[in-house]
Design a protein around this motif. Sequence first.
Motif, mmCIF file in Angstrom:
data_model
loop_
_atom_site.group_PDB
_atom_site.id
_atom_site.type_symbol
_atom_site.label_atom_id
_atom_site.label_comp_id
_atom_site.label_asym_id
_atom_site.label_seq_id
_atom_site.Cartn_x
_atom_site.Cartn_y
_atom_site.Cartn_z
ATOM 1 N N ARG A 27 -52.555 45.029 -88.723
ATOM 2 C CA ARG A 27 -53.702 44.065 -89.061
ATOM 3 C C ARG A 27 -54.817 44.882 -89.826
ATOM 4 O O ARG A 27 -54.789 46.215 -89.676
ATOM 5 N N PRO A 51 -48.222 34.767 -98.118
ATOM 6 C CA PRO A 51 -48.164 34.633 -96.694
ATOM 7 C C PRO A 51 -48.875 35.825 -95.838
ATOM 8 O O PRO A 51 -49.318 35.659 -95.013
ATOM 9 N N ARG A 54 -52.601 36.246 -96.171
ATOM 10 C CA ARG A 54 -53.236 34.898 -95.157
ATOM 11 C C ARG A 54 -53.002 35.255 -93.713
ATOM 12 O O ARG A 54 -53.992 35.225 -93.070
ATOM 13 N N ALA A 55 -51.713 35.882 -93.294
ATOM 14 C CA ALA A 55 -51.825 36.356 -92.039
ATOM 15 C C ALA A 55 -52.572 37.332 -91.496
ATOM 16 O O ALA A 55 -52.848 37.471 -90.594
ATOM 17 N N ARG A 317 -41.774 41.484 -86.253
ATOM 18 C CA ARG A 317 -42.057 41.003 -87.487
ATOM 19 C C ARG A 317 -40.730 41.329 -88.432
ATOM 20 O O ARG A 317 -39.968 41.691 -87.801
ATOM 21 N N ASP A 322 -43.859 39.912 -93.753
ATOM 22 C CA ASP A 322 -44.777 40.632 -92.875
ATOM 23 C C ASP A 322 -45.245 42.089 -93.519
ATOM 24 O O ASP A 322 -46.453 42.591 -93.600
#
Length: 372
Positions: A27, A51, A54-55, A317, A322
């Motif tokens: 994060r 992706p 965005r995550a 993940r 990821d």
Amino acid sequence: MSAAPAGATGPTGIELWGPVADAVDLRVPVEHRVPIAVVGAGAIVDVAHLPAYRAAGLEVVGIHDIDATRAEDVARRHGIDRVYGSLDEVLADERVQVIDVAVVATAQPDIVRAAVAAGKHLLCQKPFAPDVTTAEELRDLAEAAGVRVAVNQQLRFDEGIAVARAVAEAGWIGEPTALTVHVDIATDFGAWPWLLTSDRLEIAYHSIHYLDAIRSILGDPTSAYCAAGRRPGQAPAAETRTMTTLRFPSGASAGLHVNHENLGGDARAEFRLDGSEGSVRGELGMLLDYPHGRPDTVELFSRVVPTDGWVPFPVTRRWIPDAFAGPMKGLLRWIATGEPAPTSAADNVGTLRLVEALYASIASGRAEDVDR
């Protein structure tokens, strides 16, 4: 397979893995997030970069590609507001603080030079440059300008590899002694037509991931040996099978066996880190069903904790998409705090020097010293 010492009843589940889970968190803190532009709209940007960003809650404000139609299509599907008509437009956009460059290695240096001159921080595709000399030039240019440049060596941040590194750093397996990677798969390199005619392939564009991940755990090796080969009749012109051995100052070793011409369907993609007091082992699930992939598996045996046999880590993940948040997270933290990114250009020169040593070993037929 080894068992835990008699009577060992060490922690399991969350009780065991809590500290490691914190170490592999991808994060991005809100205060580190800044507007990003992307140069390159190829498949990897489409299925991985965007992706993952965005995550992670990151804002991509625009994208550019020499194929404008491709850029427009990717922008539409990912909700990106602006398609730049040229690199100059990207560099002139005052909102953009970071540029994610996802182009082939030969095209990247000129983009880096222009972006550094414009004061834009960069996350660059791997390989960072086509040769070590150019990589060192770009590193020095960025450092002199006060621009942060990192390289998208995302396997370091794959959950399985990140767990193995965190476990080693925590001392749970004692002194690391050996790291092995065994990949035996079938790869359709026709998905990247430019690779079919390249005079370098497996090491420069695939095993570079494992080499960088190994460096993140064991440091820089002192010597490297590699034997490379091809399957008769294969489409790519360059090597698709390699067997590599690395030696480290600590006395540890690493071995890589990578084959992209597996015709039998019995794919393997495994890694194992052994230490004086335990081991971490697992699978790189993405390679077992590429490009769809599966989650990694990771297990720990430790006489330090201790564990009761092999204890699995609860993987959530995948490498793609990821792990692609990892290099960007490191770059954004570097910009915000001054703490160098794990995959900084300066660090990545070490990975490129190792790549060069392996190609030199293939040519000479003997182990080569690795420049440090």
